[in-house]
Write an enzyme that holds these catalytic residues in place. Structure first.
Site, mmCIF file in Angstrom:
data_model
loop_
_atom_site.group_PDB
_atom_site.id
_atom_site.type_symbol
_atom_site.label_atom_id
_atom_site.label_comp_id
_atom_site.label_asym_id
_atom_site.label_seq_id
_atom_site.Cartn_x
_atom_site.Cartn_y
_atom_site.Cartn_z
ATOM 1 N N CYS A 21 8.095 -3.215 6.307
ATOM 2 C CA CYS A 21 7.115 -2.144 6.526
ATOM 3 C C CYS A 21 7.060 -1.751 8.001
ATOM 4 O O CYS A 21 7.959 -1.121 8.512
ATOM 5 C CB CYS A 21 5.754 -2.572 5.966
ATOM 6 S SG CYS A 21 4.593 -1.208 5.797
ATOM 7 N N HIS B 179 6.731 -4.869 0.292
ATOM 8 C CA HIS B 179 6.301 -6.136 0.897
ATOM 9 C C HIS B 179 6.657 -7.324 0.011
ATOM 10 O O HIS B 179 5.846 -7.718 -0.837
ATOM 11 C CB HIS B 179 4.785 -6.123 1.107
ATOM 12 C CG HIS B 179 4.337 -5.233 2.215
ATOM 13 N ND1 HIS B 179 4.113 -5.696 3.489
ATOM 14 C CD2 HIS B 179 4.091 -3.903 2.246
ATOM 15 C CE1 HIS B 179 3.732 -4.683 4.267
ATOM 16 N NE2 HIS B 179 3.717 -3.588 3.534
ATOM 17 N N GLU C 31 6.538 -10.343 0.722
ATOM 18 C CA GLU C 31 5.611 -11.465 0.944
ATOM 19 C C GLU C 31 4.346 -11.345 0.096
ATOM 20 O O GLU C 31 3.607 -12.306 -0.049
ATOM 21 C CB GLU C 31 5.266 -11.582 2.441
ATOM 22 C CG GLU C 31 4.241 -10.595 2.962
ATOM 23 C CD GLU C 31 4.815 -9.211 3.272
ATOM 24 O OE1 GLU C 31 5.901 -8.885 2.762
ATOM 25 O OE2 GLU C 31 4.160 -8.442 4.007
#
Lengths: 236, 81
Positions: free
Chosen positions: A92, A201, A203
């Site tokens: 990002c 993302h 994560e």
């Protein structure tokens, strides 16, 4: 009997305004990495097998997203690390920084819709021979969330043709792109294949509690590659 | 010496911000065929030489103030008077 498995060391850089650094560190640690936090003002990188530039709004996204973070002291070391073949993943805002720093081609612009998008996206893995996608199957669909206001990847016609010809598009949105990016590009790798940037993302998609765990395939691939980088002598 | 830098989205580059502004102007009853939104950066320099000042600001534009992939820039110099 326990066998001691070496843990790959992965740096997660925090800029002023980063806000996904903790999540990135948590996800990488869950996947078996030893995470080394690095502050943007640090001149040197510790001895690591990979570097992650996390999401957020570094330097308030002033001027252009990522434009100021690339002048952070640590970025000289990140640039040198990448030039030597070191693995760098930008998520990002990290992707925006890598583009502004010239470590990745193209640029990320405000979303075509002018709205902040925050939702799960479906992605197609275009390449599995990168250090970031080795745990994926060819053409595997992944569900990973995006959350950004400036994720509209732009490359002019010439650069886009170059990227497609050299297979540098690693991840593409399925269906309509959430941000208007050219050729539905969600993630690109540099020419040498050791620097990847992506808007989704991974994560945020590592725990069944929050839905998909497909992000673990991306970060897990990086952990594998960082371990290899640490145990195999560099072939120069 | 003062310098004003005008940064504009290059022709052909999608400018959703400009489109939104155009739409709002039309809603206000103004007939506007197109709107593009850029950025103004005012700088105060300690240079006296116009040529040197211009060259310096050009380097600033190339390195930071504009992203050459998507933006063009225009430099205006005003001598302190």
């Amino acid at each position: 009997m326990s066998r001691r498995v070496p843990k790959p060391r992965i740096a997660v850089v925090t800029f002023p305004g980063s806000n996904d650094d903790k999540d990135a560190a948590l996800a990488l640690a869950q996947l078996g990495a030893e995470v080394v936090p690095v502050w943007h003002a640090d001149e040197a990188l510790p001895d690591v097998g990979a570097v992650v530039l996390p999401g957020g709004f570094s330097y308030g996204d002033y001027l252009r997203a990522g434009a100021l973070a690339r002048f952070a002291p640590v970025m000289n070391s990140v640039r040198a690390f990448a030039a030597e073949g070191g693995l760098v993943l930008g998520i990002c805002n990290g992707f925006q920084i890598l583009c502004e720093a010239g470590l990745l081609p193209g640029v990320l612009r405000p979303n075509r819709s002018l709205t902040f998008v925050c939702r799960d996206t479906r992605l197609t893995v275009e390449r599995t021979d990168t250090p970031f996608t080795s745990r994926c199957r060819p053409a595997q669909p992944l569900t990973i969330p995006v959350k950004h206001g400036e994720g509209c990847y732009f490359a002019d016609a010439e650069l886009l043709a170059e990227l497609e010809a050299s297979d540098q598009v690693v991840l593409r949105y399925e269906g309509e792109s959430p941000n208007g990016s050219v050729a539905r590009i969600a993630g690109v790798v540099n020419g040498d294949g050791n620097v990847l940037g992506l808007m989704p993302h991974p994560e945020h998609a590592v725990d069944p509690l929050t839905g998909s765990t497909d992000g673990a395939l991306v970060l897990g691939s990086l952990v594998d590659a960082a371990l290899r980088a640490a145990t195999e002598p560099a072939s120069v | 010496m003062k310098a004003t830098v005008l940064v504009r989205p290059k022709p052909g580059i999608l400018d959703p911000q400009g489109q939104a502004v155009q739409g709002s102007l039309q809603q206000l009853g103004f007939a506007v065929d197109a709107a593009r939104v850029g950025r103004v950066i005012d700088l105060e320099l300690d240079d006296d030489n116009r040529g040197e000042a211009h060259a310096k600001v050009e380097r600033m534009c190339e390195q930071l103030l504009a992203n050459p992939l998507i933006e063009s820039y225009e430099i205006q110099l005003v001598e302190d008077g």
